[in-house]
Design a protein around this motif. Structure first.
Motif, mmCIF file in Angstrom:
data_model
loop_
_atom_site.group_PDB
_atom_site.id
_atom_site.type_symbol
_atom_site.label_atom_id
_atom_site.label_comp_id
_atom_site.label_asym_id
_atom_site.label_seq_id
_atom_site.Cartn_x
_atom_site.Cartn_y
_atom_site.Cartn_z
ATOM 1 N N ALA A 224 -1.976 -26.218 2.669
ATOM 2 C CA ALA A 224 -3.214 -25.927 1.944
ATOM 3 C C ALA A 224 -3.359 -24.433 1.691
ATOM 4 N N GLY A 225 -2.917 -23.607 2.654
ATOM 5 C CA GLY A 225 -2.989 -22.169 2.487
ATOM 6 C C GLY A 225 -2.088 -21.665 1.373
ATOM 7 N N ILE A 226 -0.874 -22.224 1.291
ATOM 8 C CA ILE A 226 0.029 -21.868 0.190
ATOM 9 C C ILE A 226 -0.618 -22.217 -1.149
ATOM 10 N N ASN A 227 -1.216 -23.389 -1.209
ATOM 11 C CA ASN A 227 -1.884 -23.807 -2.437
ATOM 12 C C ASN A 227 -3.033 -22.868 -2.790
ATOM 13 N N ALA A 228 -3.786 -22.411 -1.770
ATOM 14 C CA ALA A 228 -4.907 -21.499 -2.015
ATOM 15 C C ALA A 228 -4.431 -20.182 -2.622
ATOM 16 N N LEU A 229 -3.293 -19.678 -2.151
ATOM 17 C CA LEU A 229 -2.758 -18.439 -2.718
ATOM 18 C C LEU A 229 -2.380 -18.628 -4.186
ATOM 19 N N LEU A 230 -1.742 -19.742 -4.498
ATOM 20 C CA LEU A 230 -1.366 -19.996 -5.889
ATOM 21 C C LEU A 230 -2.588 -20.224 -6.773
ATOM 22 N N LEU A 231 -3.688 -20.692 -6.171
ATOM 23 C CA LEU A 231 -4.915 -20.925 -6.932
ATOM 24 C C LEU A 231 -5.569 -19.646 -7.429
ATOM 25 N N THR A 278 6.508 -35.658 -10.498
ATOM 26 C CA THR A 278 6.077 -34.885 -9.324
ATOM 27 C C THR A 278 5.254 -35.715 -8.337
ATOM 28 N N GLU A 279 5.383 -37.041 -8.398
ATOM 29 C CA GLU A 279 4.531 -37.891 -7.573
ATOM 30 C C GLU A 279 4.798 -37.722 -6.073
ATOM 31 N N LYS A 280 6.035 -37.453 -5.693
ATOM 32 C CA LYS A 280 6.393 -37.394 -4.276
ATOM 33 C C LYS A 280 6.325 -35.970 -3.750
ATOM 34 N N VAL A 281 6.266 -35.847 -2.442
ATOM 35 C CA VAL A 281 6.124 -34.543 -1.806
ATOM 36 C C VAL A 281 7.295 -33.625 -2.138
ATOM 37 N N THR A 282 8.506 -34.168 -2.131
ATOM 38 C CA THR A 282 9.678 -33.338 -2.429
ATOM 39 C C THR A 282 9.551 -32.681 -3.805
ATOM 40 N N ALA A 283 9.198 -33.468 -4.803
ATOM 41 C CA ALA A 283 9.066 -32.936 -6.161
ATOM 42 C C ALA A 283 7.854 -32.025 -6.274
ATOM 43 N N GLY A 284 6.791 -32.350 -5.559
ATOM 44 C CA GLY A 284 5.607 -31.500 -5.582
ATOM 45 C C GLY A 284 5.887 -30.122 -5.022
ATOM 46 N N ALA A 285 6.693 -30.051 -3.963
ATOM 47 C CA ALA A 285 7.058 -28.757 -3.377
ATOM 48 C C ALA A 285 7.877 -27.931 -4.361
ATOM 49 N N VAL A 286 8.771 -28.576 -5.106
ATOM 50 C CA VAL A 286 9.551 -27.877 -6.127
ATOM 51 C C VAL A 286 8.622 -27.338 -7.221
ATOM 52 N N ALA A 334 0.041 -29.948 -10.411
ATOM 53 C CA ALA A 334 0.881 -31.111 -10.113
ATOM 54 C C ALA A 334 1.341 -31.077 -8.660
ATOM 55 N N GLY A 335 1.769 -29.907 -8.177
ATOM 56 C CA GLY A 335 2.200 -29.789 -6.792
ATOM 57 C C GLY A 335 1.065 -30.022 -5.807
ATOM 58 N N GLN A 336 -0.110 -29.547 -6.166
ATOM 59 C CA GLN A 336 -1.282 -29.742 -5.308
ATOM 60 C C GLN A 336 -1.595 -31.223 -5.128
ATOM 61 N N TRP A 337 -1.545 -31.981 -6.212
ATOM 62 C CA TRP A 337 -1.820 -33.413 -6.115
ATOM 63 C C TRP A 337 -0.801 -34.095 -5.200
ATOM 64 N N SER A 338 0.476 -33.739 -5.357
ATOM 65 C CA SER A 338 1.533 -34.376 -4.559
ATOM 66 C C SER A 338 1.388 -34.062 -3.081
ATOM 67 N N LEU A 339 1.213 -32.794 -2.744
ATOM 68 C CA LEU A 339 1.163 -32.400 -1.341
ATOM 69 C C LEU A 339 -0.124 -32.849 -0.668
ATOM 70 N N SER A 340 -1.254 -32.708 -1.355
ATOM 71 C CA SER A 340 -2.523 -33.075 -0.726
ATOM 72 C C SER A 340 -2.565 -34.559 -0.397
ATOM 73 N N PHE A 341 -2.033 -35.410 -1.289
ATOM 74 C CA PHE A 341 -1.996 -36.852 -1.041
ATOM 75 C C PHE A 341 -0.854 -37.232 -0.100
ATOM 76 N N GLY A 342 0.351 -36.794 -0.434
ATOM 77 C CA GLY A 342 1.533 -37.253 0.287
ATOM 78 C C GLY A 342 1.587 -36.824 1.728
ATOM 79 N N LEU A 343 0.947 -35.713 2.075
ATOM 80 C CA LEU A 343 0.953 -35.229 3.451
ATOM 81 C C LEU A 343 -0.295 -35.629 4.226
ATOM 82 N N ALA A 344 -1.183 -36.391 3.596
ATOM 83 C CA ALA A 344 -2.429 -36.817 4.248
ATOM 84 C C ALA A 344 -2.268 -38.214 4.827
ATOM 85 N N PRO A 345 -2.486 -38.406 6.129
ATOM 86 C CA PRO A 345 -2.390 -39.745 6.720
ATOM 87 C C PRO A 345 -3.518 -40.644 6.224
ATOM 88 N N MET A 346 -3.240 -41.931 6.158
ATOM 89 C CA MET A 346 -4.210 -42.875 5.603
ATOM 90 C C MET A 346 -5.465 -43.008 6.469
#
Length: 436
Positions: A224-231, A278-286, A334-346
């Motif tokens: 989330a911190g990495i995403n905040a910097l890019l924001l 970019t749906e998956k975490v791997t692609a979102g990180a890229v 696109a990366g934010q959507w992938s990481l925020s969802f894919g790394l969040a437990p249900m």
């Protein structure tokens, strides 16, 4: 071309309903963003400093809202919580009509800051309920396109109100935005979505549910911190670039509005392309890595504009910087959507999404000061430091996502949700206990 656009936006009735909610919300927001500042100064009689202080307070208070409302959404359902927040926003913007001094403005702005920031993660959660995990990134891209169209329509309506210039026409800006929240809430109630799974038990392997689990989850918070910097690109576009053009380049001030139009048009045309795959975490990180590189290059373009004398060369380099900034913005989204969802437990889905969104709230609160004092005031050196920050943030996205994808909180999460296939070799071993 029109038929191709319709095919791209072919969606289910429920998804179409969600897009309609987004359009209504964005039209109201565009109406307010284009005319709100003038309403506060010309009708309420506040100084520009008072407006800035009030909105900064709203940004700071907005940090407090997402997590508690996210917990409510996990326990009950995101939809009723979002409907409630929309109605709170409607009441708040309608109350601006009654504001007549700085204190009352501060109170209304602060309460609106809480409600507005808390609402955004709810939209993410409902989006996943409507279209499912497999299509959420593409749907989020469509929703972002609709938002950009709505902002433009709202700004055009605001221009009409500003042209009339009467007290009553200014009131229509606030009342119109309030009405958009009421209509959006009504449309939300009509959506057909999957039943919400209430949080009734803790994840496997634990005996008690920790308080504020997302804030305690250091790897998720790091992402989330990495995403905040890019924001920071948000403040760069709205504050940094206009001030830099006006104070440090030979470009005409009218170019500022033109570049904002370029940004909006490109966002509408390219958002679906940027989100593709970019749906998956791997692609979102890229995507996050590439966003950092694009944003760094845009900083170098903007910095260079101060050293050019030819109007044509200045305009060209600023246009190139805006294109790079927009592409970085789209990849970051696109990366934010992938990481925020894919790394969040249900088991705490909405609370985790709300926590990830804190980066946006923090950026809203401190971004303007960082960009003006830290970048604009230091010229080339400030731009170079910001470019380095973007590069480092982008390069750190993949190793941090890799580590976050292997943490115990994701036990029970499908490997396809994270890796896009059962092969997780790119990110190392899966969390122990994940089933094929």
């Amino acid at each position: 071309m029109t038929r191709a656009l319709i095919r791209k936006f072919a969606v289910s009735p429920s998804a179409a309903g969600l897009l309609a909610v987004g359009l209504v919300d964005a039209v109201g927001s565009g109406l307010y963003l284009a005319g709100g500042a003038l309403f506060f100064t010309m009708v309420v009689g506040l100084s520009t400093a008072q407006v800035g202080i009030g909105l900064s307070v709203a940004g700071v208070l907005g940090i407090l809202g997402p997590i508690p409302f996210g917990q409510l959404a996990d326990r009950y359902s995101p939809r009723p919580v979002l409907v409630f927040l929309h109605l709170c926003c409607a009441a708040g913007f309608a109350a601006y009509v009654l504001v007549d001094d700085f204190v009352s403005f501060l109170v209304v702005a602060g309460l609106l800051g809480l409600a507005e920031q808390a609402a955004r993660p709810m939209v993410q959660a409902i989006l996943e309920q409507v279209v499912g995990a497999e299509h959420r990134n593409r749907m989020a891209a469509k929703l972002r396109v609709v938002h950009n169209v709505g902002y433009t329509l709202g700004a055009l309506l605001a221009a009409l109100a500003l042209h009339v210039g009467t007290r009553q026409s200014f009131f229509t800006i606030m009342v119109g935005n309030a009405a958009s929240f009421v209509l959006a809430a009504a449309l939300l109630l009509l959506l057909r979505i999957q039943p919400h799974t209430r949080l009734t038990r803790t994840p496997a392997g634990t005996t008690t549910r920790k308080r504020l689990p997302a804030l305690r989850d250091r790897w998720y918070m790091a992402a989330a911190g990495i995403n905040a910097l890019l924001l920071l690109h948000m403040t760069l576009l709205s504050v940094g670039v206009p001030l830099w053009i006006a104070t440090s380049t030979h470009a005409p001030d009218s170019l500022i509005a033109a570049l904002l139009v370029v940004n909006t048009v490109l966002a509408v045309l390219l958002q679906l392309r940027a989100a593709r795959g970019t749906e998956k975490v791997t692609a979102g990180a890229v995507a996050m890595r590439n966003a950092g590189l694009a944003l760094a290059l845009c900083c170098l373009c903007f910095a260079s504009a101060a050293y050019l004398d030819s109007t044509l060369s200045v305009v060209s380099i600023l246009l190139g910087g805006t294109v790079l900034l927009t592409w970085g913005e789209l990849l970051q989204s696109a990366g934010q959507w992938s990481l925020s969802f894919g790394l969040a437990p249900m088991h705490s889905r909405v609370e985790y999404l709300a926590t990830f969104h804190l980066g946006s709230s923090v950026q809203t609160a401190v971004g303007p000061a960082l960009v003006t004092v830290g970048v604009i005031a230091h010229g080339w050196a400030g731009w170079a430091v910001l470019a380095a920050v973007f590069v480092l943030a982008g390069l750190m996205a993949q190793p941090l996502a890799s580590r976050a994808a292997r943490r115990p909180q994701l036990i029970g999460t499908s490997p396809e949700e994270i890796y896009g296939s059962t092969d997780s070799s790119r990110f190392g071993p899966r969390p122990q206990g994940v089933q094929h």
